[in-house]
Design a protein around this motif. Sequence first.
Motif, PDB file in Angstrom:
ATOM      1  N   ASP A 128       0.869  -1.163   0.000  1.00 16.97           N
ATOM      2  CA  ASP A 128       0.000   0.000   0.000  1.00 16.97           C
ATOM      3  C   ASP A 128       0.914   1.224   0.000  1.00 16.97           C
ATOM      4  O   ASP A 128       1.588   1.513   0.993  1.00 16.97           O
ATOM      5  N   GLU A 129       0.967   1.940  -1.114  1.00 19.73           N
ATOM      6  CA  GLU A 129       1.920   3.038  -1.256  1.00 19.73           C
ATOM      7  C   GLU A 129       1.644   4.198  -0.306  1.00 19.73           C
ATOM      8  O   GLU A 129       2.511   5.052  -0.096  1.00 19.73           O
ATOM      9  N   GLU A 130       0.455   4.232   0.277  1.00 19.43           N
ATOM     10  CA  GLU A 130       0.105   5.323   1.185  1.00 19.43           C
ATOM     11  C   GLU A 130       0.640   5.085   2.595  1.00 19.43           C
ATOM     12  O   GLU A 130       0.564   5.965   3.448  1.00 19.43           O
ATOM     13  N   ARG A 131       1.151   3.887   2.848  1.00 16.79           N
ATOM     14  CA  ARG A 131       1.598   3.550   4.202  1.00 16.79           C
ATOM     15  C   ARG A 131       3.051   3.109   4.179  1.00 16.79           C
ATOM     16  O   ARG A 131       3.468   2.354   3.302  1.00 16.79           O
ATOM     17  N   THR A 132       3.830   3.576   5.140  1.00 19.46           N
ATOM     18  CA  THR A 132       5.242   3.220   5.197  1.00 19.46           C
ATOM     19  C   THR A 132       5.413   1.722   5.394  1.00 19.46           C
ATOM     20  O   THR A 132       4.762   1.108   6.242  1.00 19.46           O
ATOM     21  N   ALA A 133       6.276   1.132   4.594  1.00 12.97           N
ATOM     22  CA  ALA A 133       6.570  -0.296   4.690  1.00 12.97           C
ATOM     23  C   ALA A 133       8.001  -0.475   5.187  1.00 12.97           C
ATOM     24  O   ALA A 133       8.820   0.451   5.146  1.00 12.97           O
ATOM     25  N   TYR A 134       8.283  -1.693   5.646  1.00 14.82           N
ATOM     26  CA  TYR A 134       9.597  -1.991   6.204  1.00 14.82           C
ATOM     27  C   TYR A 134      10.087  -3.335   5.676  1.00 14.82           C
ATOM     28  O   TYR A 134       9.347  -4.311   5.655  1.00 14.82           O
ATOM     29  N   LEU A 135      11.349  -3.356   5.264  1.00  5.20           N
ATOM     30  CA  LEU A 135      12.004  -4.589   4.838  1.00  5.20           C
ATOM     31  C   LEU A 135      13.238  -4.786   5.697  1.00  5.20           C
ATOM     32  O   LEU A 135      14.099  -3.902   5.764  1.00  5.20           O
ATOM     33  N   LEU A 136      13.310  -5.936   6.371  1.00  2.00           N
ATOM     34  CA  LEU A 136      14.471  -6.268   7.192  1.00  2.00           C
ATOM     35  C   LEU A 136      15.084  -7.552   6.659  1.00  2.00           C
ATOM     36  O   LEU A 136      14.478  -8.624   6.746  1.00  2.00           O
ATOM     37  N   ASN A 137      16.266  -7.440   6.087  1.00  2.00           N
ATOM     38  CA  ASN A 137      16.986  -8.603   5.584  1.00  2.00           C
ATOM     39  C   ASN A 137      18.032  -9.029   6.607  1.00  2.00           C
ATOM     40  O   ASN A 137      18.846  -8.207   7.055  1.00  2.00           O
ATOM     41  N   VAL A 138      17.998 -10.293   6.982  1.00  3.09           N
ATOM     42  CA  VAL A 138      18.936 -10.791   7.981  1.00  3.09           C
ATOM     43  C   VAL A 138      20.204 -11.290   7.288  1.00  3.09           C
ATOM     44  O   VAL A 138      20.198 -12.313   6.598  1.00  3.09           O
ATOM     45  N   TYR A 162      24.880  -7.026  -0.249  1.00  2.00           N
ATOM     46  CA  TYR A 162      24.935  -6.286  -1.512  1.00  2.00           C
ATOM     47  C   TYR A 162      23.526  -6.006  -2.031  1.00  2.00           C
ATOM     48  O   TYR A 162      23.201  -4.885  -2.452  1.00  2.00           O
ATOM     49  N   PHE A 163      22.687  -7.027  -1.998  1.00  2.00           N
ATOM     50  CA  PHE A 163      21.304  -6.916  -2.455  1.00  2.00           C
ATOM     51  C   PHE A 163      20.558  -5.828  -1.679  1.00  2.00           C
ATOM     52  O   PHE A 163      19.874  -4.979  -2.262  1.00  2.00           O
ATOM     53  N   THR A 164      20.727  -5.825  -0.372  1.00  2.00           N
ATOM     54  CA  THR A 164      20.031  -4.849   0.468  1.00  2.00           C
ATOM     55  C   THR A 164      20.517  -3.437   0.197  1.00  2.00           C
ATOM     56  O   THR A 164      19.717  -2.501   0.095  1.00  2.00           O
ATOM     57  N   ARG A 165      21.822  -3.267   0.082  1.00  2.00           N
ATOM     58  CA  ARG A 165      22.366  -1.928  -0.146  1.00  2.00           C
ATOM     59  C   ARG A 165      21.938  -1.366  -1.506  1.00  2.00           C
ATOM     60  O   ARG A 165      21.691  -0.155  -1.637  1.00  2.00           O
ATOM     61  N   CYS A 166      21.845  -2.218  -2.507  1.00  2.00           N
ATOM     62  CA  CYS A 166      21.355  -1.765  -3.812  1.00  2.00           C
ATOM     63  C   CYS A 166      19.898  -1.321  -3.721  1.00  2.00           C
ATOM     64  O   CYS A 166      19.521  -0.277  -4.270  1.00  2.00           O
ATOM     65  N   LEU A 167      19.076  -2.104  -3.027  1.00  7.61           N
ATOM     66  CA  LEU A 167      17.667  -1.728  -2.869  1.00  7.61           C
ATOM     67  C   LEU A 167      17.523  -0.407  -2.124  1.00  7.61           C
ATOM     68  O   LEU A 167      16.648   0.408  -2.451  1.00  7.61           O
ATOM     69  N   GLN A 168      18.377  -0.197  -1.130  1.00 10.37           N
ATOM     70  CA  GLN A 168      18.318   1.056  -0.377  1.00 10.37           C
ATOM     71  C   GLN A 168      18.534   2.264  -1.289  1.00 10.37           C
ATOM     72  O   GLN A 168      17.861   3.294  -1.150  1.00 10.37           O
ATOM     73  N   LEU A 169      19.458   2.127  -2.246  1.00 11.36           N
ATOM     74  CA  LEU A 169      19.715   3.219  -3.178  1.00 11.36           C
ATOM     75  C   LEU A 169      18.593   3.354  -4.206  1.00 11.36           C
ATOM     76  O   LEU A 169      18.150   4.465  -4.509  1.00 11.36           O
ATOM     77  N   GLU A 170      18.143   2.226  -4.731  1.00  4.62           N
ATOM     78  CA  GLU A 170      17.099   2.254  -5.755  1.00  4.62           C
ATOM     79  C   GLU A 170      15.778   2.804  -5.235  1.00  4.62           C
ATOM     80  O   GLU A 170      15.042   3.468  -5.969  1.00  4.62           O
ATOM     81  N   GLU A 172      15.208   4.757  -2.369  1.00  5.11           N
ATOM     82  CA  GLU A 172      15.313   5.758  -1.313  1.00  5.11           C
ATOM     83  C   GLU A 172      14.206   6.814  -1.377  1.00  5.11           C
ATOM     84  O   GLU A 172      13.941   7.490  -0.386  1.00  5.11           O
ATOM     85  N   ARG A 173      13.549   6.943  -2.531  1.00  5.66           N
ATOM     86  CA  ARG A 173      12.442   7.901  -2.630  1.00  5.66           C
ATOM     87  C   ARG A 173      11.078   7.239  -2.450  1.00  5.66           C
ATOM     88  O   ARG A 173      10.046   7.908  -2.454  1.00  5.66           O
ATOM     89  N   ALA A 174      11.075   5.926  -2.312  1.00  6.49           N
ATOM     90  CA  ALA A 174       9.812   5.217  -2.104  1.00  6.49           C
ATOM     91  C   ALA A 174       9.449   5.239  -0.624  1.00  6.49           C
ATOM     92  O   ALA A 174      10.285   5.523   0.239  1.00  6.49           O
ATOM     93  N   ASN A 175       8.189   4.914  -0.345  1.00  5.85           N
ATOM     94  CA  ASN A 175       7.707   4.944   1.033  1.00  5.85           C
ATOM     95  C   ASN A 175       8.005   3.609   1.728  1.00  5.85           C
ATOM     96  O   ASN A 175       7.107   2.907   2.174  1.00  5.85           O
ATOM     97  N   ILE A 176       9.293   3.286   1.778  1.00  5.93           N
ATOM     98  CA  ILE A 176       9.712   2.034   2.402  1.00  5.93           C
ATOM     99  C   ILE A 176      11.068   2.234   3.057  1.00  5.93           C
ATOM    100  O   ILE A 176      11.941   2.907   2.525  1.00  5.93           O
TER     101      ILE A 176
END
Length: 263
Positions: A128-138, A162-170, A172-176
Motif C-alpha cells: 500500500d503506497e500510502e503507508r510506510t513499509a519496512y524490509l528487514l533482511n537478515v 549487496y542486495f540490500t544496499r542496492c535496494l536502499q539506493l534504488e 530511497e524515494r519510495a515509502n519504504i
Amino acid sequence: MNRLTAIVTGASEGLGKSLALELASREIDLVLVSLPESGLPELANFIRKNFEVKVTIFEADLTLAENCTSLFTLLKSEELTAHILVNNAGLGNWSWFEDMNLGFYKKQIELNVIAPVLLTHLFLAQLDEERTAYLLNVGSLAGRFVVPKKQVYGATKSFISYFTRCLQLEMERANISISLLSPGGINTKPELLVLNHTLKGIAKSTITEPDRVAYEAIHGMFLGKREIIPGGVNKLMVVLNSILPGFVKDMIIKSKLKPVVKM
C-alpha cells in the motif's frame, strides 16, 4: 488505521521466533512462515493467547520457488497486506567445503539467496503506497569476514548485504524503509549454545542472545537504520575490519584456526 502486518520467515525457532515475539509485543499482526512440523501452530497459539494479535501461519519449504508465490496468494485470499517483511530463514553450517554434499549447498543457496529475492519482489508488488513499509533482511557478520568452514554460508550473506544496499539506493524515494541486520554469533540452538560456551576472549564476547538481537533489529528497523549490528564488540570488529590490511586479517584468522586447519 489498521494495525501493521509482518511476515517473518524461519519463525518457528531461534532468531525468527524471537523476532516474531518482539513484533507481537508491539501489537503487530503476524504471518509466520516455517517448515511443516517445526512447531509453528504451537507458537502461533502462544502468541495469540499472550499478545492478542492476529497470527496467520504458512508451513512450507521456501527452497521451492512456487511456495514463495503461494505465500502471497494466501495473503491475497485472506485480504491481507503485508507492511513488514523479515527475511530471516536461512541455512548455516560449520564444515569444510568438501565435507558437505552438493544437495546441501544447493539448498543453502536456494534458501539464503533465492528465497529472499523472490519474497522481496512479491512483497513490494503488494504494498500500500500510502503507508510506510519496512524490509528487514537478515545478513551476518560472516558476510564481512573471510572465515574457513563458512565459505558458502558467508558468501550467501555477502549477497544479502549487496542486495540490500542496492535496494536502499534504488528505493530511497519510495515509502519504504530497508534495513540490513548483521549479527555475530547467536545462541539459537542447543548445539550452538554448547559450542559458544567453549569460546574464550573476544570470540566469546561477540555472541549475543536472540532476544537481544531481535529487540535491536526491530527497534533499529523502525528507526530507519540502514544497517543494524547488535553488540558493541561486533561494531568494533567491523571498524577494525575496514582498517586492517588484508594480510594482517589473514594472519589472525590462520592463527585462530591453526589447531584445526588441514595441512
